[in-house]
Design a protein around this motif. Structure first.
Motif, mmCIF file in Angstrom:
data_model
loop_
_atom_site.group_PDB
_atom_site.id
_atom_site.type_symbol
_atom_site.label_atom_id
_atom_site.label_comp_id
_atom_site.label_asym_id
_atom_site.label_seq_id
_atom_site.Cartn_x
_atom_site.Cartn_y
_atom_site.Cartn_z
ATOM 1 N N VAL A 76 -2.200 9.004 -3.949
ATOM 2 C CA VAL A 76 -2.901 8.085 -3.538
ATOM 3 C C VAL A 76 -3.891 7.535 -4.649
ATOM 4 O O VAL A 76 -4.130 6.160 -4.971
ATOM 5 N N GLU A 77 -4.577 8.527 -5.106
ATOM 6 C CA GLU A 77 -5.869 8.344 -6.100
ATOM 7 C C GLU A 77 -5.161 7.728 -7.207
ATOM 8 O O GLU A 77 -5.822 6.901 -8.160
ATOM 9 N N GLU A 78 -3.888 8.309 -7.318
ATOM 10 C CA GLU A 78 -3.371 7.637 -8.950
ATOM 11 C C GLU A 78 -3.006 6.040 -8.840
ATOM 12 O O GLU A 78 -3.063 5.207 -9.778
ATOM 13 N N ARG A 79 -2.888 5.657 -7.576
ATOM 14 C CA ARG A 79 -2.497 4.317 -7.337
ATOM 15 C C ARG A 79 -3.827 3.433 -6.895
ATOM 16 O O ARG A 79 -3.430 1.983 -6.766
ATOM 17 N N MET A 80 -4.957 3.988 -6.686
ATOM 18 C CA MET A 80 -6.062 3.325 -6.290
ATOM 19 C C MET A 80 -6.744 2.560 -7.603
ATOM 20 O O MET A 80 -6.705 3.112 -8.778
ATOM 21 N N VAL B 234 2.976 4.358 -3.441
ATOM 22 C CA VAL B 234 2.428 5.799 -3.247
ATOM 23 C C VAL B 234 3.649 6.832 -3.107
ATOM 24 O O VAL B 234 3.880 7.776 -3.474
ATOM 25 N N LEU B 235 4.599 6.395 -2.078
ATOM 26 C CA LEU B 235 5.848 7.066 -1.448
ATOM 27 C C LEU B 235 6.719 7.312 -2.907
ATOM 28 O O LEU B 235 7.152 8.378 -3.050
ATOM 29 N N VAL B 236 6.686 6.354 -3.621
ATOM 30 C CA VAL B 236 7.713 6.657 -4.869
ATOM 31 C C VAL B 236 6.899 7.406 -5.938
ATOM 32 O O VAL B 236 7.547 8.174 -6.516
ATOM 33 N N ALA B 237 5.695 7.568 -5.875
ATOM 34 C CA ALA B 237 4.882 8.437 -6.948
ATOM 35 C C ALA B 237 4.778 9.895 -6.359
ATOM 36 O O ALA B 237 4.415 10.549 -7.230
ATOM 37 N N ARG C 65 -5.842 5.552 3.325
ATOM 38 C CA ARG C 65 -4.544 5.385 2.668
ATOM 39 C C ARG C 65 -3.681 6.837 2.807
ATOM 40 O O ARG C 65 -2.451 6.842 2.978
ATOM 41 N N VAL C 66 -4.489 7.817 2.778
ATOM 42 C CA VAL C 66 -3.639 9.168 2.614
ATOM 43 C C VAL C 66 -3.063 9.260 4.202
ATOM 44 O O VAL C 66 -1.995 9.489 4.481
ATOM 45 N N GLN D 160 0.927 -1.135 -0.021
ATOM 46 C CA GLN D 160 -0.029 -0.027 0.049
ATOM 47 C C GLN D 160 0.836 1.405 0.067
ATOM 48 O O GLN D 160 0.366 2.328 -0.778
ATOM 49 N N LEU D 161 1.900 1.354 0.663
ATOM 50 C CA LEU D 161 2.531 2.321 0.981
ATOM 51 C C LEU D 161 3.988 2.677 -0.081
ATOM 52 O O LEU D 161 3.999 3.917 -0.637
#
Length: 132
Positions: A86-90, A60-63, A106-107, A56-57
């Motif tokens: 977060v929304e890009e990865r959902m 998002v951290l890389v993005a 997730r945020v 999950q993390l």
């Protein structure tokens, strides 16, 4: 964002310890410290917790967008930047209400992980510990 391996590990471990503290009854009641509860887990249980959070993390951290981080400070991101990453990865296979709840959760998890990122060190300054 370009995080170092150490920064990602610290962020993931800090988030995992916080999740463990919320799940462990002895930690919630104050009978155990979160570090003691972490040490009490066997390696496989730690792996399971870190693996679930890593899925999950880490993407998002890389993005997260690249930001300039001064030596001695932590990277900071706005709520909008974290939410966008977060929304890009959902995935799009959930309903509107469930998606909104998952995005908020997730945020919060990403912001928790970012709070555990250690301050950035100068890559040119070689610091050798005394015990070496």
């Amino acid at each position: 964002m370009r995080f170092t391996e150490h920064e990602l590990t610290a962020a993931l471990t800090g988030a995992a310890k916080t999740v463990l503290a919320a799940q462990d009854k002895d930690v919630r009641k104050g009978k155990l410290d979160v570090d003691q509860a972490w040490e009490r887990l066997d390696r496989y249980k730690r792996f399971q917790l870190l693996d679930g959070l890593g899925d999950q993390l880490l993407p998002v951290l890389v993005a997260l967008p690249d930001v300039e981080v001064e030596v001695g400070t932590r990277p900071t991101f706005t709520d909008e930047q974290v939410t966008a990453a977060v929304e890009e990865r959902m995935g799009g296979d959930v309903g509107r209400v469930k998606r909104a709840v998952l995005v908020k959760a997730r945020v919060a998890l990403v912001q928790l992980a970012l709070s555990h990122v250690p301050p950035r060190q100068d890559p040119d300054a070689l610091i050798v510990p005394d015990h070496l």
